[in-house]
Scaffold this active site. Structure first.
Site, short mmCIF file in Angstrom:
data_model
loop_
_atom_site.label_atom_id
_atom_site.label_comp_id
_atom_site.label_asym_id
_atom_site.label_seq_id
_atom_site.Cartn_x
_atom_site.Cartn_y
_atom_site.Cartn_z
N TRP A 50 -3.98 62.02 17.64
CA TRP A 50 -3.65 61.93 19.07
C TRP A 50 -3.69 63.30 19.76
O TRP A 50 -3.26 64.28 19.15
CB TRP A 50 -2.26 61.31 19.27
CG TRP A 50 -1.86 61.20 20.72
CD1 TRP A 50 -2.52 60.53 21.70
CD2 TRP A 50 -0.72 61.81 21.33
NE1 TRP A 50 -1.84 60.67 22.90
CE2 TRP A 50 -0.74 61.44 22.69
CE3 TRP A 50 0.33 62.61 20.86
CZ2 TRP A 50 0.25 61.87 23.60
CZ3 TRP A 50 1.30 63.03 21.75
CH2 TRP A 50 1.26 62.65 23.10
N TYR A 80 -7.12 56.57 21.75
CA TYR A 80 -7.16 58.03 21.65
C TYR A 80 -8.53 58.56 22.10
O TYR A 80 -9.56 58.18 21.52
CB TYR A 80 -6.85 58.53 20.23
CG TYR A 80 -5.44 58.22 19.74
CD1 TYR A 80 -4.43 57.79 20.60
CD2 TYR A 80 -5.11 58.39 18.40
CE1 TYR A 80 -3.15 57.52 20.14
CE2 TYR A 80 -3.82 58.12 17.93
CZ TYR A 80 -2.86 57.68 18.81
OH TYR A 80 -1.59 57.41 18.35
N SER A 135 4.14 49.28 16.86
CA SER A 135 4.52 50.64 17.25
C SER A 135 5.38 50.57 18.50
O SER A 135 4.95 50.01 19.51
CB SER A 135 3.27 51.48 17.51
OG SER A 135 3.64 52.79 17.89
N LEU A 187 7.17 67.14 15.38
CA LEU A 187 7.49 68.43 16.03
C LEU A 187 7.78 68.24 17.52
O LEU A 187 7.83 69.24 18.25
CB LEU A 187 6.33 69.41 15.84
CG LEU A 187 5.96 69.71 14.37
CD1 LEU A 187 4.74 70.62 14.28
CD2 LEU A 187 7.15 70.36 13.66
N GLN A 220 -2.77 75.24 11.03
CA GLN A 220 -1.51 74.50 11.24
C GLN A 220 -1.35 73.43 10.16
O GLN A 220 -0.25 73.18 9.68
CB GLN A 220 -1.49 73.84 12.63
CG GLN A 220 -1.40 74.83 13.78
CD GLN A 220 -1.50 74.14 15.15
OE1 GLN A 220 -1.79 72.95 15.23
NE2 GLN A 220 -1.29 74.89 16.21
P1 NDP Z 1 3.71 66.77 16.53
O1 NDP Z 1 4.94 66.47 17.29
O2 NDP Z 1 3.89 67.30 15.15
O3 NDP Z 1 2.82 67.76 17.41
C1 NDP Z 1 1.61 68.27 16.90
C2 NDP Z 1 1.16 69.45 17.76
O4 NDP Z 1 2.08 70.55 17.62
C3 NDP Z 1 -0.19 70.00 17.30
O5 NDP Z 1 -1.27 69.27 17.83
C4 NDP Z 1 -0.12 71.43 17.77
O6 NDP Z 1 -0.38 71.46 19.17
C5 NDP Z 1 1.35 71.78 17.52
N1 NDP Z 1 1.55 72.28 16.14
C6 NDP Z 1 1.48 71.56 14.98
N2 NDP Z 1 1.74 72.34 13.92
C7 NDP Z 1 1.98 73.58 14.41
C8 NDP Z 1 2.31 74.78 13.78
N3 NDP Z 1 2.45 74.88 12.46
N4 NDP Z 1 2.50 75.88 14.58
C9 NDP Z 1 2.37 75.79 15.92
N5 NDP Z 1 2.05 74.66 16.57
C10 NDP Z 1 1.86 73.54 15.82
O7 NDP Z 1 2.82 65.46 16.34
P2 NDP Z 1 1.92 64.64 17.39
O8 NDP Z 1 2.61 64.47 18.68
O9 NDP Z 1 0.56 65.24 17.37
O10 NDP Z 1 1.89 63.23 16.65
C11 NDP Z 1 1.36 63.13 15.32
C12 NDP Z 1 0.54 61.87 15.20
O11 NDP Z 1 1.36 60.73 15.43
C13 NDP Z 1 -0.60 61.72 16.23
O12 NDP Z 1 -1.74 62.44 15.86
C14 NDP Z 1 -0.82 60.23 16.20
O13 NDP Z 1 -1.61 59.89 15.09
C15 NDP Z 1 0.60 59.70 16.01
N6 NDP Z 1 1.20 59.31 17.31
C16 NDP Z 1 1.46 57.98 17.51
C17 NDP Z 1 2.00 57.53 18.70
C18 NDP Z 1 2.28 56.08 18.88
O14 NDP Z 1 2.57 55.65 20.00
N7 NDP Z 1 2.20 55.28 17.85
C19 NDP Z 1 2.29 58.46 19.81
C20 NDP Z 1 2.01 59.84 19.49
C21 NDP Z 1 1.50 60.23 18.28
P3 NDP Z 1 -0.93 72.76 19.95
O15 NDP Z 1 -1.47 73.72 18.94
O16 NDP Z 1 -1.97 72.23 20.87
O17 NDP Z 1 0.26 73.27 20.70
#
Ligand code: NDP
Length: 323
Positions: A21, A54, A154, A212, A292
């Site tokens: 996502w 997505y 979900s 996160l 990351q």
């Molecule tokens: P997180 O809350 O873990 O956020 C991930 C984001 O945080 C990254 O894309 C990056 O963004 C930043 N990040 C991650 N690791 C690091 C690090 N080590 N250091 C610094 N920045 C970091 O998870 P998501 O919100 O991406 O959600 C994870 C998954 O869950 C999605 O990919 C999707 O598959 C699922 N999901 C499902 C939903 C649903 O409704 N069912 C809704 C949302 C997500 P950046 O570098 O751009 O700042």
């Protein structure tokens, strides 16, 4: 990497997994997506999460192309998709879980992925305008036709999940196996309270999202919005207020001491904390860069360090700000 049963099913998923996502299509092209998936795979990840909506279908295409390049044996990895919002306008194509939409949507999704089946398929949100019974039959048929192996929900309420399960039980249909809720240090109520009875009663498994809180728990938003972060992306303005919330960023700053005492980074602490909940089958992580992924996957070594004392310290710092 440890592998946990997806709820009461026999399917085993890596306790940390990787999703697409925001990132696929907007921050990661096929090459970078492949590198991120390879880094996750090397760390032991076997589950890759996706959804029809997505990047308007592009995320499934990118993941499918990456999987084709990576040539992993199909029996070794688990792929998901989710349906609800739809990709085109029309009374039976948007915001629905009706039978017509669902049975078309899975075929189009498999074409985008280039796969014969997905392992997990989710009803991405509840649909108050379709009887749950109709949706349950459609999900059962999707599985019976060999297009998916397990289905779940979900962000459904506990009542909706139980209603779906009861209907499936009554008619001997494939039952919902897992739910995909948001779960992180600032979003806890649903996983820790609302679903509590479902874990025992129906063996619900959880594949949790946003460990996160979209990056807030990395500490990167303490001094504003970095240019290369999710909050700076066009179209994600709606996240900015939550990500720059002063009280939450102050709590994250305080968490740094806990992370340092455990010898890990803030992202690793936040991810390990989610995985330390035994009701969680897998924590779906996200990343915009392969580095990351490498950092986040090391959270698997931190999970066992989240004992009662650590939990209490974390609760004292974040508990009042959690919903
Ligand atoms: P997180 O809350 O873990 O956020 C991930 C984001 O945080 C990254 O894309 C990056 O963004 C930043 N990040 C991650 N690791 C690091 C690090 N080590 N250091 C610094 N920045 C970091 O998870 P998501 O919100 O991406 O959600 C994870 C998954 O869950 C999605 O990919 C999707 O598959 C699922 N999901 C499902 C939903 C649903 O409704 N069912 C809704 C949302 C997500 P950046 O570098 O751009 O700042």
């Amino acid at each position: 990497m440890n592998y946990r049963r997806l709820g009461r099913s026999g399917l085993k998923v890596s306790e940390l997994s990787f999703g697409s996502w925001v990132t696929y299509g907007s921050q990661l092209d096929t090459k970078l997506a492949r590198e991120c998936m390879a880094a996750a795979w090397d760390a032991g990840v076997n589950f890759f999460d996706n959804a029809e909506v997505y990047a308007g279908g592009k995320s499934e295409q990118i993941m499918g192309a990456a999987l084709a390049d990576l040539r992993w044996p199909r029996e070794k990895y688990v792929v998901s998709t989710k349906f609800f919002w739809g990709l085109s306008d029309g009374p039976n194509q948007r915001n629905t879980l009706n039978r017509k939409y669902l049975l078309h949507a899975i075929e189009a999704s498999l074409l985008r992925f280039g796969l014969e089946y997905v392992d997990l398929v989710y009803c991405h949100r509840p649909d108050p305008n379709t009887p749950i019974e109709e949706t349950v039959w459609a999900m059962h048929d999707m599985i019976s036709r060999g297009r998916a192996l397990y289905w779940g929900t979900s962000e459904w309420s506990a009542d909706e999940i139980r209603a779906a399960w009861d209907i499936a039980e009554r008619h001997h249909l494939h039952k919902p196996v897992m739910e995909q809720p948001e779960y992180n240090l600032f979003r806890r109520r649903r996983v820790e309270r609302e679903y509590l009875r479902l874990y025992e009663d129906i063996g619900l498994g959880l594949t949790t999202w946003s460990p996160l809180a979209s990056g807030l728990l990395t500490g990167k938003y303490r001094d504003g919005i970095p240019d290369d972060s999710r909050a700076a992306l066009k179209g994600y303005d709606w996240l900015r207020e939550a990500l720059t919330d002063p009280a939450r960023n102050a709590a994250v700053a305080d968490l740094q001491a806990v992370a340092s005492d455990l010898g890990c980074t803030l992202p690793q602490l936040a991810i390990a904390w989610c995985a330390s909940n035994p009701h969680v089958s897998t924590v779906i992580t996200g990343a915009s860069k392969p580095e990351q992924v490498v950092e986040n996957m090391k959270a698997q070594d931190v999970i066992a360090r989240i004992d009662a004392g650590v939990r209490e310290r974390i609760d004292a710092l974040t508990g009042k700000l959690a919903r």
